[in-house]
Design a protein around this motif. Structure first.
Motif, PDB file in Angstrom:
ATOM      1  N   MET A  51       0.854  -1.187   0.000  1.00 51.93           N
ATOM      2  CA  MET A  51       0.000   0.000   0.000  1.00 51.93           C
ATOM      3  C   MET A  51       0.888   1.234   0.000  1.00 51.93           C
ATOM      4  O   MET A  51       2.044   1.181   0.416  1.00 51.93           O
ATOM      5  N   ASP A  52       0.317   2.322  -0.444  1.00 50.14           N
ATOM      6  CA  ASP A  52       1.014   3.597  -0.386  1.00 50.14           C
ATOM      7  C   ASP A  52       0.827   4.155   1.020  1.00 50.14           C
ATOM      8  O   ASP A  52      -0.235   4.677   1.347  1.00 50.14           O
ATOM      9  N   ILE A  53       1.848   3.979   1.858  1.00 46.98           N
ATOM     10  CA  ILE A  53       1.767   4.381   3.262  1.00 46.98           C
ATOM     11  C   ILE A  53       2.727   5.542   3.491  1.00 46.98           C
ATOM     12  O   ILE A  53       3.865   5.519   3.035  1.00 46.98           O
ATOM     13  N   ARG A  54       2.261   6.515   4.223  1.00 45.67           N
ATOM     14  CA  ARG A  54       3.106   7.644   4.611  1.00 45.67           C
ATOM     15  C   ARG A  54       3.257   7.608   6.120  1.00 45.67           C
ATOM     16  O   ARG A  54       2.273   7.479   6.855  1.00 45.67           O
ATOM     17  N   VAL A  55       4.488   7.701   6.580  1.00 48.44           N
ATOM     18  CA  VAL A  55       4.776   7.687   8.010  1.00 48.44           C
ATOM     19  C   VAL A  55       5.470   8.997   8.372  1.00 48.44           C
ATOM     20  O   VAL A  55       6.395   9.429   7.680  1.00 48.44           O
ATOM     21  N   ILE A  56       5.009   9.599   9.451  1.00 49.69           N
ATOM     22  CA  ILE A  56       5.600  10.835   9.962  1.00 49.69           C
ATOM     23  C   ILE A  56       5.905  10.639  11.441  1.00 49.69           C
ATOM     24  O   ILE A  56       5.029  10.256  12.212  1.00 49.69           O
ATOM     25  N   MET A  57       7.162  10.880  11.814  1.00 55.22           N
ATOM     26  CA  MET A  57       7.571  10.858  13.225  1.00 55.22           C
ATOM     27  C   MET A  57       7.932  12.290  13.609  1.00 55.22           C
ATOM     28  O   MET A  57       8.483  13.024  12.803  1.00 55.22           O
ATOM     29  N   TYR A  58       7.670  12.628  14.854  1.00 48.86           N
ATOM     30  CA  TYR A  58       8.008  13.980  15.305  1.00 48.86           C
ATOM     31  C   TYR A  58       8.539  13.948  16.731  1.00 48.86           C
ATOM     32  O   TYR A  58       8.315  12.992  17.477  1.00 48.86           O
ATOM     33  N   THR A  59       9.260  15.013  17.079  1.00 52.10           N
ATOM     34  CA  THR A  59       9.676  15.235  18.462  1.00 52.10           C
ATOM     35  C   THR A  59       8.839  16.380  19.014  1.00 52.10           C
ATOM     36  O   THR A  59       8.268  17.163  18.259  1.00 52.10           O
ATOM     37  N   PHE A  60       8.792  16.485  20.318  1.00 52.75           N
ATOM     38  CA  PHE A  60       8.036  17.570  20.937  1.00 52.75           C
ATOM     39  C   PHE A  60       8.675  18.928  20.688  1.00 52.75           C
ATOM     40  O   PHE A  60       8.000  19.950  20.782  1.00 52.75           O
ATOM     41  N   ARG A  61       9.951  18.957  20.349  1.00 56.01           N
ATOM     42  CA  ARG A  61      10.583  20.250  20.062  1.00 56.01           C
ATOM     43  C   ARG A  61      10.367  20.691  18.618  1.00 56.01           C
ATOM     44  O   ARG A  61      10.764  21.790  18.241  1.00 56.01           O
ATOM     45  N   GLY A  62       9.755  19.816  17.798  1.00 54.17           N
ATOM     46  CA  GLY A  62       9.375  20.227  16.447  1.00 54.17           C
ATOM     47  C   GLY A  62      10.114  19.576  15.295  1.00 54.17           C
ATOM     48  O   GLY A  62       9.861  19.923  14.149  1.00 54.17           O
ATOM     49  N   ASP A  63      11.005  18.639  15.557  1.00 53.88           N
ATOM     50  CA  ASP A  63      11.650  17.917  14.464  1.00 53.88           C
ATOM     51  C   ASP A  63      10.621  16.991  13.825  1.00 53.88           C
ATOM     52  O   ASP A  63       9.833  16.359  14.534  1.00 53.88           O
ATOM     53  N   VAL A  64      10.629  16.915  12.498  1.00 52.69           N
ATOM     54  CA  VAL A  64       9.683  16.068  11.777  1.00 52.69           C
ATOM     55  C   VAL A  64      10.459  15.206  10.789  1.00 52.69           C
ATOM     56  O   VAL A  64      11.291  15.698  10.041  1.00 52.69           O
TER      57      VAL A  64
END
Length: 110
Positions: A88-101
């Motif tokens: 499947m076409d899956i998009r994953v996004i991880m982030y930190t609380f300080r704003g790194d994506v």
């Protein structure tokens, strides 16, 4: 799929029940991806001694290891596709609380 690095560390190695009392593999996931990318043992050891995924990821970003987090995002996609048993076409996004994506489509980290 969008999530904080603490949860997504677990997903990228295939631990889909991310409750801490079931699977607390955050640091192990980070160490695995560092070793997989042939990062110096001193960095791996330092990460292994940090108590939170947030702090560890911030250390990695601040020291130029953003590519490790992007590799983890790709790993999460592979694990999800393996679980679904279809492509499947899956998009994953991880982030930190300080704003790194860290996005599987592009890197918008600091």
């Amino acid at each position: 799929m969008v999530g904080h690095v603490g949860k997504m560390c677990k997903v990228c190695i295939g631990a889909f029940n991310t409750h801490s009392h079931v699977a607390d593999l955050r640091m192990e996931a980070l160490v695995y991806y560092l070793a997989k990318n042939h990062i110096d043992y001193n960095i791996i050891d330092k990460i292994d001694k940090i108590s939170t995924a947030e702090e560890a990821v911030c250390f990695l970003v601040d020291n130029g290891y953003n590519f490790i987090l992007l590799d983890m995002v790709k790993g999460a996609i592979n694990k999800i596709n393996g679980l679904l048993k279809l492509k499947m076409d899956i998009r994953v996004i991880m982030y930190t609380f300080r704003g790194d994506v860290f996005d599987s489509c592009w890197d918008r980290s600091r």
